[in-house]
Motif scaffolding. Structure first.
Motif, PDB file in Angstrom:
ATOM      1  N   GLN A  46       0.859  -1.184   0.000  1.00  0.00           N
ATOM      2  CA  GLN A  46       0.000   0.000   0.000  1.00  0.00           C
ATOM      3  C   GLN A  46       0.895   1.233   0.000  1.00  0.00           C
ATOM      4  O   GLN A  46       1.800   1.336   0.833  1.00  0.00           O
ATOM      5  N   LYS A  47       0.602   2.137  -0.932  1.00  0.00           N
ATOM      6  CA  LYS A  47       1.494   3.283  -1.128  1.00  0.00           C
ATOM      7  C   LYS A  47       0.674   4.522  -1.472  1.00  0.00           C
ATOM      8  O   LYS A  47      -0.184   4.481  -2.346  1.00  0.00           O
ATOM      9  N   HIS A  48       0.943   5.624  -0.756  1.00  0.00           N
ATOM     10  CA  HIS A  48       0.366   6.911  -1.129  1.00  0.00           C
ATOM     11  C   HIS A  48       0.934   7.310  -2.487  1.00  0.00           C
ATOM     12  O   HIS A  48       2.077   6.999  -2.813  1.00  0.00           O
ATOM     13  N   SER A  49       0.149   7.990  -3.286  1.00  0.00           N
ATOM     14  CA  SER A  49       0.584   8.334  -4.651  1.00  0.00           C
ATOM     15  C   SER A  49       1.872   9.162  -4.669  1.00  0.00           C
ATOM     16  O   SER A  49       2.635   9.103  -5.633  1.00  0.00           O
ATOM     17  N   LYS A  50       2.163   9.907  -3.600  1.00  0.00           N
ATOM     18  CA  LYS A  50       3.383  10.716  -3.553  1.00  0.00           C
ATOM     19  C   LYS A  50       4.510  10.051  -2.757  1.00  0.00           C
ATOM     20  O   LYS A  50       5.613  10.582  -2.686  1.00  0.00           O
ATOM     21  N   ALA A  51       4.243   8.925  -2.145  1.00  0.00           N
ATOM     22  CA  ALA A  51       5.259   8.215  -1.359  1.00  0.00           C
ATOM     23  C   ALA A  51       6.235   7.495  -2.281  1.00  0.00           C
ATOM     24  O   ALA A  51       5.970   7.302  -3.469  1.00  0.00           O
ATOM     25  N   THR A  52       7.368   7.078  -1.712  1.00  0.00           N
ATOM     26  CA  THR A  52       8.391   6.357  -2.467  1.00  0.00           C
ATOM     27  C   THR A  52       8.656   5.004  -1.819  1.00  0.00           C
ATOM     28  O   THR A  52       8.945   4.938  -0.620  1.00  0.00           O
ATOM     29  N   ILE A  53       8.550   3.948  -2.600  1.00  0.00           N
ATOM     30  CA  ILE A  53       9.013   2.624  -2.180  1.00  0.00           C
ATOM     31  C   ILE A  53      10.045   2.188  -3.213  1.00  0.00           C
ATOM     32  O   ILE A  53       9.722   2.046  -4.388  1.00  0.00           O
ATOM     33  N   SER A  54      11.277   1.998  -2.766  1.00  0.00           N
ATOM     34  CA  SER A  54      12.364   1.637  -3.666  1.00  0.00           C
ATOM     35  C   SER A  54      12.900   0.263  -3.292  1.00  0.00           C
ATOM     36  O   SER A  54      13.357   0.058  -2.167  1.00  0.00           O
ATOM     37  N   ILE A  70       9.630 -22.214   9.287  1.00  0.00           N
ATOM     38  CA  ILE A  70       8.754 -22.095  10.465  1.00  0.00           C
ATOM     39  C   ILE A  70       7.370 -21.569  10.089  1.00  0.00           C
ATOM     40  O   ILE A  70       6.545 -21.324  10.949  1.00  0.00           O
ATOM     41  N   GLY A  71       7.136 -21.390   8.797  1.00  0.00           N
ATOM     42  CA  GLY A  71       5.832 -20.907   8.332  1.00  0.00           C
ATOM     43  C   GLY A  71       5.719 -19.399   8.434  1.00  0.00           C
ATOM     44  O   GLY A  71       6.524 -18.728   9.073  1.00  0.00           O
ATOM     45  N   VAL A  72       4.727 -18.861   7.772  1.00  0.00           N
ATOM     46  CA  VAL A  72       4.388 -17.439   7.878  1.00  0.00           C
ATOM     47  C   VAL A  72       2.889 -17.356   8.146  1.00  0.00           C
ATOM     48  O   VAL A  72       2.119 -18.154   7.640  1.00  0.00           O
ATOM     49  N   PHE A  73       2.474 -16.413   8.994  1.00  0.00           N
ATOM     50  CA  PHE A  73       1.050 -16.292   9.310  1.00  0.00           C
ATOM     51  C   PHE A  73       0.394 -15.105   8.602  1.00  0.00           C
ATOM     52  O   PHE A  73      -0.772 -14.822   8.794  1.00  0.00           O
ATOM     53  N   GLN A  74       1.157 -14.411   7.781  1.00  0.00           N
ATOM     54  CA  GLN A  74       0.617 -13.301   7.000  1.00  0.00           C
ATOM     55  C   GLN A  74       1.458 -13.118   5.748  1.00  0.00           C
ATOM     56  O   GLN A  74       2.535 -13.683   5.617  1.00  0.00           O
ATOM     57  N   LYS A  75       0.958 -12.308   4.836  1.00  0.00           N
ATOM     58  CA  LYS A  75       1.737 -11.914   3.670  1.00  0.00           C
ATOM     59  C   LYS A  75       2.848 -10.950   4.099  1.00  0.00           C
ATOM     60  O   LYS A  75       2.775 -10.350   5.171  1.00  0.00           O
ATOM     61  N   VAL A  76       3.835 -10.776   3.232  1.00  0.00           N
ATOM     62  CA  VAL A  76       4.756  -9.651   3.396  1.00  0.00           C
ATOM     63  C   VAL A  76       3.926  -8.387   3.164  1.00  0.00           C
ATOM     64  O   VAL A  76       3.188  -8.287   2.180  1.00  0.00           O
ATOM     65  N   ILE A  77       4.021  -7.438   4.085  1.00  0.00           N
ATOM     66  CA  ILE A  77       3.249  -6.190   4.004  1.00  0.00           C
ATOM     67  C   ILE A  77       4.234  -5.023   3.972  1.00  0.00           C
ATOM     68  O   ILE A  77       5.093  -4.904   4.851  1.00  0.00           O
ATOM     69  N   ILE A  78       4.099  -4.172   2.956  1.00  0.00           N
ATOM     70  CA  ILE A  78       4.909  -2.948   2.867  1.00  0.00           C
ATOM     71  C   ILE A  78       3.934  -1.778   2.718  1.00  0.00           C
ATOM     72  O   ILE A  78       3.171  -1.719   1.749  1.00  0.00           O
ATOM     73  N   LYS A  79       3.960  -0.857   3.696  1.00  0.00           N
ATOM     74  CA  LYS A  79       3.023   0.266   3.692  1.00  0.00           C
ATOM     75  C   LYS A  79       3.775   1.592   3.802  1.00  0.00           C
ATOM     76  O   LYS A  79       4.539   1.797   4.742  1.00  0.00           O
ATOM     77  N   ALA A  80       3.508   2.462   2.836  1.00  0.00           N
ATOM     78  CA  ALA A  80       4.031   3.829   2.845  1.00  0.00           C
ATOM     79  C   ALA A  80       2.824   4.736   2.622  1.00  0.00           C
ATOM     80  O   ALA A  80       2.498   5.089   1.497  1.00  0.00           O
ATOM     81  N   LEU A  81       2.142   5.085   3.702  1.00  0.00           N
ATOM     82  CA  LEU A  81       0.802   5.665   3.583  1.00  0.00           C
ATOM     83  C   LEU A  81       0.741   7.186   3.620  1.00  0.00           C
ATOM     84  O   LEU A  81      -0.305   7.757   3.323  1.00  0.00           O
ATOM     85  N   SER A  82       1.829   7.853   3.957  1.00  0.00           N
ATOM     86  CA  SER A  82       1.794   9.314   3.948  1.00  0.00           C
ATOM     87  C   SER A  82       2.544   9.843   2.721  1.00  0.00           C
ATOM     88  O   SER A  82       3.412   9.157   2.187  1.00  0.00           O
ATOM     89  N   PRO A  83       2.229  11.066   2.276  1.00  0.00           N
ATOM     90  CA  PRO A  83       2.870  11.599   1.065  1.00  0.00           C
ATOM     91  C   PRO A  83       4.386  11.670   1.163  1.00  0.00           C
ATOM     92  O   PRO A  83       5.081  11.512   0.165  1.00  0.00           O
ATOM     93  N   GLY A  97       6.948 -13.024   5.413  1.00  0.00           N
ATOM     94  CA  GLY A  97       5.764 -12.699   6.200  1.00  0.00           C
ATOM     95  C   GLY A  97       5.951 -11.590   7.212  1.00  0.00           C
ATOM     96  O   GLY A  97       5.430 -11.661   8.323  1.00  0.00           O
ATOM     97  N   ALA A  98       6.678 -10.548   6.871  1.00  0.00           N
ATOM     98  CA  ALA A  98       6.959  -9.441   7.789  1.00  0.00           C
ATOM     99  C   ALA A  98       6.184  -8.194   7.372  1.00  0.00           C
ATOM    100  O   ALA A  98       5.733  -8.080   6.235  1.00  0.00           O
ATOM    101  N   THR A  99       6.053  -7.251   8.316  1.00  0.00           N
ATOM    102  CA  THR A  99       5.419  -5.964   8.040  1.00  0.00           C
ATOM    103  C   THR A  99       6.456  -4.858   8.137  1.00  0.00           C
ATOM    104  O   THR A  99       7.186  -4.765   9.124  1.00  0.00           O
ATOM    105  N   ILE A 100       6.510  -4.009   7.093  1.00  0.00           N
ATOM    106  CA  ILE A 100       7.384  -2.837   7.065  1.00  0.00           C
ATOM    107  C   ILE A 100       6.477  -1.649   6.790  1.00  0.00           C
ATOM    108  O   ILE A 100       5.865  -1.557   5.726  1.00  0.00           O
ATOM    109  N   SER A 101       6.355  -0.767   7.774  1.00  0.00           N
ATOM    110  CA  SER A 101       5.379   0.317   7.653  1.00  0.00           C
ATOM    111  C   SER A 101       5.934   1.588   8.267  1.00  0.00           C
ATOM    112  O   SER A 101       6.413   1.570   9.400  1.00  0.00           O
TER     113      SER A 101
END
Length: 197
Positions: A46-54, A70-83, A97-101
Motif C-alpha cells: 500500500q502506497k500513497h501516490s506521492k510516497a516512495t518505495i524503492s 517455520i511458516g508465515v502467518f501473514q503476507k509480506v506487508i509494505i506500507k508507505a501511507l503518507s505523502p 511474512g513481515a510488516t514494514i510500515s
C-alpha cells in the motif's frame, strides 16, 4: 528424463508463467518492475501516490507458509501511507511474512528479515488518551537497518533505531534502542549478548 532435470524444467516453467502476474502487480502498486524480484505469493503493498518505495535487485518476498521452515502467518506487508513516506530496501534482501510500515525506513543490502517481524517507525497513535484521534501528534523517527543484518522471527523494530552492519537480532526481540555493528542482541528490550567475531 531424471527427476533433477524435471524439477529444473518445472521451476523454469512456473517462474516464466509468474512473470506477467508480477509485472502487472508491480506496475499497479509501485510503478516499476525488476525481473530479478521473486515473489512467493504476492505481497500486500500500500502506497500513497506521492510516497516512495524503492526495492533493490534480487529481492525475495515469501508470503507462503509452505515455503518457510517455520511458516508465515501473514503476507509480506509494505506500507508507505503518507505523502512524505520513503521506504528503501537494498539488494539481495529476503523477507518472510513481515510488516514494514512507516515514513522513513532504510534497509541495506544482504539483509534477512524473519517470519512475523514488525518494522515500524511510529507509535501508530499518540500516547495521551485525549490526543489519540489527532494524527499530527503521532511520533515518528527513522529506522536504519544496515547491510548484512539478520532479524529473527517475530521481532519488533521500533522507531528511531539503527541496527549496525552484520548484527543479529534474536527471535522475539523488541528493539527499542540502536544496536552497534557485529553483535548478537536479544530480549525485551533487546540487549547485547555477545560480539560476532
Amino acid at each position: 528424463m531424471n527427476k533433477e532435470l524435471l524439477k529444473k524444467y518445472r521451476y523454469f516453467i512456473i517462474s516464466f508463467l509468474y512473470i506477467p502476474r508480477n509485472f502487472i502487480f508491480c506496475f499497479l502498486k509501485l510503478g516499476y518492475w525488476n525481473k530479478s524480484w521473486r515473489f512467493i505469493k504476492l505481497p500486500l503493498i500500500q502506497k500513497h501516490s506521492k510516497a516512495t518505495i524503492s526495492l533493490g535487485r534480487n529481492i525475495k518476498l515469501c508470503s507462503n507458509p509452505r515455503k518457510n521452515s517455520i511458516g508465515v502467518f501473514q503476507k509480506v506487508i509494505i506500507k508507505a501511507l503518507s505523502p512524505e513516506s520513503k521506504i528503501y530496501i537494498g539488494n539481495n534482501v529476503g523477507i518472510s511474512g513481515a510488516t514494514i510500515s512507516g515514513k522513513e525506513i532504510n534497509i541495506g543490502n544482504n539483509v534477512l528479515i524473519g517470519s512475523g517481524v514488525l518494522i515500524t517507525d511510529s507509535d501508530a497513535h499518540p500516547i495521551h488518551p485525549q490526543d489519540r484521534d489527532i494524527n499530527s501528534k503521532i511520533k515518528t523517527s527513522p529506522i536504519n537497518i544496515e547491510d548484512e543484518v539478520f532479524i529473527g522471527a517475530r521481532s519488533i523494530i521500533l522507531k528511531g533505531v539503527t541496527i549496525g552492519k552484520g548484527s543479529v537480532i534474536g527471535a522475539g526481540s523488541v528493539v527499542t534502542k540502536s544496536i552497534p555493528p557485529m553483535v548478537i542482541a536479544a530480549g525485551n528490550p533487546a540487549k547485547i549478548i555477545t560480539e560476532i567475531r
